[in-house]
Design a protein around this motif. Structure first.
Motif, PDB file in Angstrom:
ATOM      1  N   ALA A 108       0.811  -1.393  -0.028  1.00  0.00           N
ATOM      2  CA  ALA A 108      -0.051   0.111   0.220  1.00  0.00           C
ATOM      3  C   ALA A 108       0.888   1.241  -0.019  1.00  0.00           C
ATOM      4  CB  ALA A 108      -0.944  -0.015   1.167  1.00  0.00           C
TER       5      ALA A 108
ATOM      6  N   ALA B  76      -1.161   1.837  -5.213  1.00  0.00           N
ATOM      7  CA  ALA B  76      -2.708   2.199  -4.885  1.00  0.00           C
ATOM      8  C   ALA B  76      -3.530   2.043  -6.073  1.00  0.00           C
ATOM      9  CB  ALA B  76      -2.657   3.763  -4.760  1.00  0.00           C
TER      10      ALA B  76
ATOM     11  N   GLY C   7      -7.765   6.038   2.318  1.00  0.00           N
ATOM     12  CA  GLY C   7      -6.456   5.951   1.665  1.00  0.00           C
ATOM     13  C   GLY C   7      -5.192   6.449   2.626  1.00  0.00           C
TER      14      GLY C   7
ATOM     15  N   ALA D  58      -4.291   3.631   5.034  1.00  0.00           N
ATOM     16  CA  ALA D  58      -3.932   2.696   4.416  1.00  0.00           C
ATOM     17  C   ALA D  58      -2.454   2.215   5.013  1.00  0.00           C
ATOM     18  CB  ALA D  58      -3.727   2.523   3.208  1.00  0.00           C
ATOM     19  N   ARG D  59      -1.799   2.993   5.622  1.00  0.00           N
ATOM     20  CA  ARG D  59      -0.391   2.877   6.242  1.00  0.00           C
ATOM     21  C   ARG D  59      -0.402   2.660   7.711  1.00  0.00           C
ATOM     22  NH1 ARG D  59       4.278   5.821   3.763  1.00  0.00           N
ATOM     23  NH2 ARG D  59       3.738   5.771   1.234  1.00  0.00           N
TER      24      ARG D  59
ATOM     25  N   ARG E  72      -8.466   9.501  -3.051  1.00  0.00           N
ATOM     26  CA  ARG E  72      -8.073   8.410  -1.923  1.00  0.00           C
ATOM     27  C   ARG E  72      -6.739   7.846  -2.267  1.00  0.00           C
ATOM     28  NH1 ARG E  72     -11.568   3.167  -1.452  1.00  0.00           N
ATOM     29  NH2 ARG E  72     -10.536   2.696  -3.523  1.00  0.00           N
TER      30      ARG E  72
ATOM     31  N   GLN F 248      -2.965   8.064  -0.045  1.00  0.00           N
ATOM     32  CA  GLN F 248      -1.954   6.731   0.192  1.00  0.00           C
ATOM     33  C   GLN F 248      -0.672   6.946   0.003  1.00  0.00           C
ATOM     34  OE1 GLN F 248      -4.260   3.289  -1.163  1.00  0.00           O
ATOM     35  NE2 GLN F 248      -2.422   2.266  -1.053  1.00  0.00           N
TER      36      GLN F 248
END
Ligand SMILES: Nc1ncnc2c1ncn2[C@@H]1O[C@H](COP(=O)(O)OP(=O)(O)OP(=O)(O)O)[C@@H](O)[C@H]1O
Length: 254
Positions: free
Chosen positions: A77, A81, A102, A105-106, A153, A157
């Motif tokens: 991720a 993306a 997004g 996501a990490r 989004r 990310q």
């Protein structure tokens, strides 16, 4: 320079049966690679393989030089993306909530997005010129606006490489242009983008490289001018295709 995404001898398919084999893709920063092919050629299957959602039938995918198969979901991720098609979304999420997914996501599975993630999500909306839609319900946005939210989004990310599934499908002329411009701007800022399209004119306008994916294998890949010939597109779609170039240099296919 290490490409953002590359494949070595990649074959993709389902149940161990390859739909397409011998893919040697190379996506450097700043480039748009467009995949063209008839329905059922395997574009979505290729994208799902590049995203690590299904395993390759053979060969490997490299993300920033690292084998995808050895990376955790979070590491993937951070580098790659996905921008899905902007289908009507029945949920009453605000655009900002979608973009926050997004930005988060990490984070670890139990971590909640905080002020840094919200700031990153707002910055992504701003970059696409839709900050005023932050609190709008996604279901009430137009198809073009929804597509821009999904691109925001992916930007939030902070992955350098983006995979976009028919990003301009079902968009009207103005929105197609707006989303196309956003894609070129992202490439200009150093992102690498792989997208699919069913519109050869639009692909020719957007892409730096193209991959022509036929029902029985790759027909050609390389630069727009050298690859999108009338003969190759006729073979790709199984109909007679002619190619014209207008005074501005844009290619048109009929
Ligand atoms: N989960 C699956 N299991 C088995 N076969 C599948 C699966 N998903 C797709 N296929 C088959 O793989 C082939 C390629 O499908 P894919 O969706 O990748 O094509 P596509 O090029 O994206 O098509 P379209 O342009 O219509 O979106 C099709 O014959 C499809 O039926």
């Amino acid at each position: 320079m290490t490409p953002l995404l590359a494949t070595r001898g990649l074959a993709v398919g389902h149940g161990g049966r390859a739909l397409i084999a011998g893919l040697e893709l190379r996506l450097p920063p700043g480039q748009v690679l467009c995949v063209l092919g008839p329905n059922g050629a395997g574009k979505t299957t290729l994208f799902r393989t590049l995203l690590g959602l299904i395993p390759p039938v053979a060969g490997e995918v490299l993300l920033a030089g690292a084998p995808l198969a050895q990376l955790s979901r979070r590491r993937i991720a951070a580098r790659l993306a996905h921008v899905p098609q902007a289908l009507a979304n029945p949920f009453a999420f605000a655009a900002l909530d979608i973009v926050l997914m997004g930005a988060a996501a990490r984070l670890g599975p139990l971590a909640r997005p905080g002020p840094p993630e919200t700031a990153r999500a707002m910055a992504a909306l701003q970059r696409l010129g839709i900050a005023d839609l932050a609190q709008a319900r996604i279901g009430q946005l137009s198809g073009g606006q929804r597509q821009l939210v999904l691109i925001a989004r992916a930007l939030a990310q902070q992955a350098a490489a983006l995979i976009m599934d028919e990003p301009t499908a079902s968009l009207d002329f103005a929105n197609r242009r707006r989303v196309g411009q956003a894609i070129r701007d992202l490439a200009g800022a150093g992102h690498g983008i792989i997208l699919s399209s069913h519109d050869p004119d639009h692909a020719a306008a957007l892409a730096d490289q193209v991959l022509l994916m036929g029902r029985h294998g790759v027909i050609a890949s390389g630069t727009v001018d050298g690859t999108m010939t009338a003969a190759n597109l006729s073979q790709l779609y199984g109909i007679a295709v002619s190619r014209q170039q207008d005074a501005g240099g844009a290619l048109h296919f009929r």
